[in-house]
Design an enzyme around this catalytic site. Sequence first.
Site, PDB file in Angstrom:
ATOM      1  N   LEU A  63     -18.567 -19.948  27.155  1.00 56.34           N
ATOM      2  CA  LEU A  63     -17.300 -20.073  26.443  1.00 56.34           C
ATOM      3  C   LEU A  63     -16.501 -18.794  26.669  1.00 56.34           C
ATOM      4  CD1 LEU A  63     -18.436 -21.565  23.014  1.00 56.34           C
ATOM      5  CD2 LEU A  63     -16.774 -22.607  24.536  1.00 56.34           C
ATOM      6  N   SER A  64     -15.233 -18.942  27.020  1.00 57.20           N
ATOM      7  CA  SER A  64     -14.376 -17.765  27.152  1.00 57.20           C
ATOM      8  C   SER A  64     -14.032 -17.209  25.777  1.00 57.20           C
ATOM      9  CB  SER A  64     -13.094 -18.123  27.901  1.00 57.20           C
ATOM     10  OG  SER A  64     -13.367 -18.477  29.242  1.00 57.20           O
TER      11      SER A  64
END
Length: 399
Positions: A63-64
């Site tokens: 996940l960014s």
Amino acid sequence: MGGAVSAGEDNDELIDNLKEAHYIRSDLVERAFRAIDRADYYLDEYRDSAYKDLAWRHGNLHLSAPCIYSEVMEALELRPGLSFLNLGSGTGYLSTMVGLILGPFGVNHGVELHADVVEYAYQKLDYFIKTSDSFDKFEFCEPSFVVGNCLEIPPESRQYDRVYCGAGVQKEYENYMKNLLKIGGILVLPLEEKLTKITRTGQNTWETKKIIAVTFAPLVQPKQSINGRGKSVPLPIFEVRTLQDLARISIRHTLRQPMMVAEGRAKRRVSFPGARAMHRYGPRFERRRFCRRFYRQCVNSVVLHDSMIPTAAMDECQYPGGVEEEEEEAEEEEERGCRRAGEDLPEEDEEETTTGDEDEKSKSGCMRVEQPVNVLRERILGLPLPEPLKMYLLYYRDK
């Protein structure tokens, strides 16, 4: 990449921090971020890190940072009915937020390199649809994912209104990415260590804007087969909705309309400054925050003459709704205690009419949170229809 804003204690507080830092700038994007709890896309043992402004990786899962997703969502300029392609769709967190904006007549496709990540994304999507009350507050465009390398999409494939790539794009693949866009479309991608927005203005014309500096892992190069040709990755099929499905969408939309009107009226009734950024603890919290900002702005931007100096103590904010700093610190400590206990704050102006157990709850400073009512679900269950049809209208949701 990340760390641009302070960590939150929950999803709402994280979104508050992103708004205050101007990463989230539009109401549409804010609603989508608040509707989906970022922690739901983490493995259980890592949920404590979900509300930090940091990227997360575990094996193939990734996940960014929230600030990156905020910039991406704003740059895409999403609206209902558009088609969207997510290259490197990962856990499906971004695609699900996008689906809340696209609505039932949009197109929401994703391509992910790892089969186990696609399986994980579908598990999280199913959990969201079956359990989240947010699902009934939006008209949703459900994402579809395929396994494959996004650099192996056939050139004759359909084009999209919006495209996002979640991996660093090498310069030699820039034109390849551009060709996935329709005229008038927007492509957002990490290019040469800058998050870049490219708008297709004509058949062979483009506008490019650099947004922020970023660091992404590079795209994985396609593997060559024995005959020198790579494997072709077909995009998800675009399916025409059935009449039955269209009827479900129409019925849910009709039942949701009075709720949307009532919500709009409630927003218009709130008149204090800063109300559009309403915190979940209500106007009292927002008034305190606005008061501090207002007073600081006055001090920093105005030369105070003797006649302009407040008569009250300097640490007391005289703007309507203000509170003293000491009271504020005590209240914030009380709020933190309430959150840890899983309980909400007492009403400030509540009349002292409680008796017995209610008196004890008031003295403790915390009140039990009432479960929110899913109005759309109640309306559907109240329809004079057979039970199987009601369940179909509810998407067979658990609650």
